[in-house]
Design a protein around this motif. Structure first.
Motif, PDB file in Angstrom:
ATOM      1  N   GLU A 110       0.819  -1.219   0.000  1.00  0.00           N
ATOM      2  CA  GLU A 110       0.000   0.000   0.000  1.00  0.00           C
ATOM      3  C   GLU A 110       0.850   1.265   0.000  1.00  0.00           C
ATOM      4  O   GLU A 110       0.429   2.295  -0.516  1.00  0.00           O
ATOM      5  N   SER A 115      -3.662   2.295  -4.515  1.00  0.00           N
ATOM      6  CA  SER A 115      -4.748   1.321  -4.438  1.00  0.00           C
ATOM      7  C   SER A 115      -5.964   1.936  -3.760  1.00  0.00           C
ATOM      8  O   SER A 115      -5.845   2.758  -2.868  1.00  0.00           O
ATOM      9  N   THR A 118      -7.276  -3.048  -0.673  1.00  0.00           N
ATOM     10  CA  THR A 118      -6.337  -4.165  -0.777  1.00  0.00           C
ATOM     11  C   THR A 118      -7.066  -5.444  -0.408  1.00  0.00           C
ATOM     12  O   THR A 118      -7.616  -5.556   0.684  1.00  0.00           O
ATOM     13  N   PRO A 138      -3.620  -5.278  -4.538  1.00  0.00           N
ATOM     14  CA  PRO A 138      -4.064  -3.895  -4.436  1.00  0.00           C
ATOM     15  C   PRO A 138      -4.924  -3.496  -5.641  1.00  0.00           C
ATOM     16  O   PRO A 138      -4.454  -3.497  -6.768  1.00  0.00           O
TER      17      PRO A 138
END
Length: 180
Positions: A110, A115, A118, A138
């Motif tokens: 992340e 993203s 996730t 992601p």
């Protein structure tokens, strides 16, 4: 926090949804059902696993890039021991250790890969890919709702264009995030 230092870095990990390429699902199924355990092969250093860049390894776990990513930054995390069932084959402490590792890797993903959400899930089958592993996936921002969730994870819906160089570049960023 993103490790991208400039707009020049964005083509490698672009936040927009990437076009996907067709995937040879029949060939994949054949390899998964009749080939060696791919995780054990990676751990043994077998040739032909360059796309599965190892990001993290400790005494009990390994994390590496997915060879057939359906989205940028897709990572697999597995115990080194060849266990096959997420509930029955792990004692509670081993399960919790594995989940701490999954979380640590997911936080690094992340930090590096844009993203919207996730996904974390354990996949595999006793018929192929039986070595327990978790997927960290992601979801790119802007992915249309109809292409999210399982649709985004299914290789039969295509894989993103991938190369050894692209895997190497992403792995370097993820290793740096894990080192922080």
């Amino acid at each position: 926090m993103s490790l991208c230092s400039s707009d020049e870095d964005l083509p490698v990990l672009a936040p927009e949804v990437e076009r996907k390429e067709a995937f040879d699902l029949a060939g994949y199924v054949q390899r998964a059902k009749s080939g060696p355990c791919f995780i054990c092969a990676i751990l043994a250093g077998a040739p032909g696993y360059d796309s599965e860049q190892i990001l993290f390894e400790d005494e009990h776990h390994i994390a590496f890039l997915d060879r057939y990513p359906t989205m940028p930054g897709k990572v697999l995390v597995a115990p080194k021991a060849h266990v096959e069932h997420v509930v029955r084959d792990l004692k509670e402490e081993a399960y919790l250790q594995l989940m701490r590792t999954v979380r640590r890797i997911a936080l690094a993903v992340e930090a590096v890969v844009p993203s919207e959400r996730t996904y974390l899930l354990s996949l595999g089958s006793q018929q192929g890919n039986s070595h327990l592993h978790w997927h960290i996936a992601p979801l790119p921002p802007g992915t249309p709702y109809a292409e999210q969730q399982y649709h985004a994870l299914m290789t039969e819906n295509g894989v993103i264009p991938w190369s050894a160089q692209r895997a190497f570049d992403l792995a370097e960023r993820l290793r740096a995030a894990l080192a922080e």
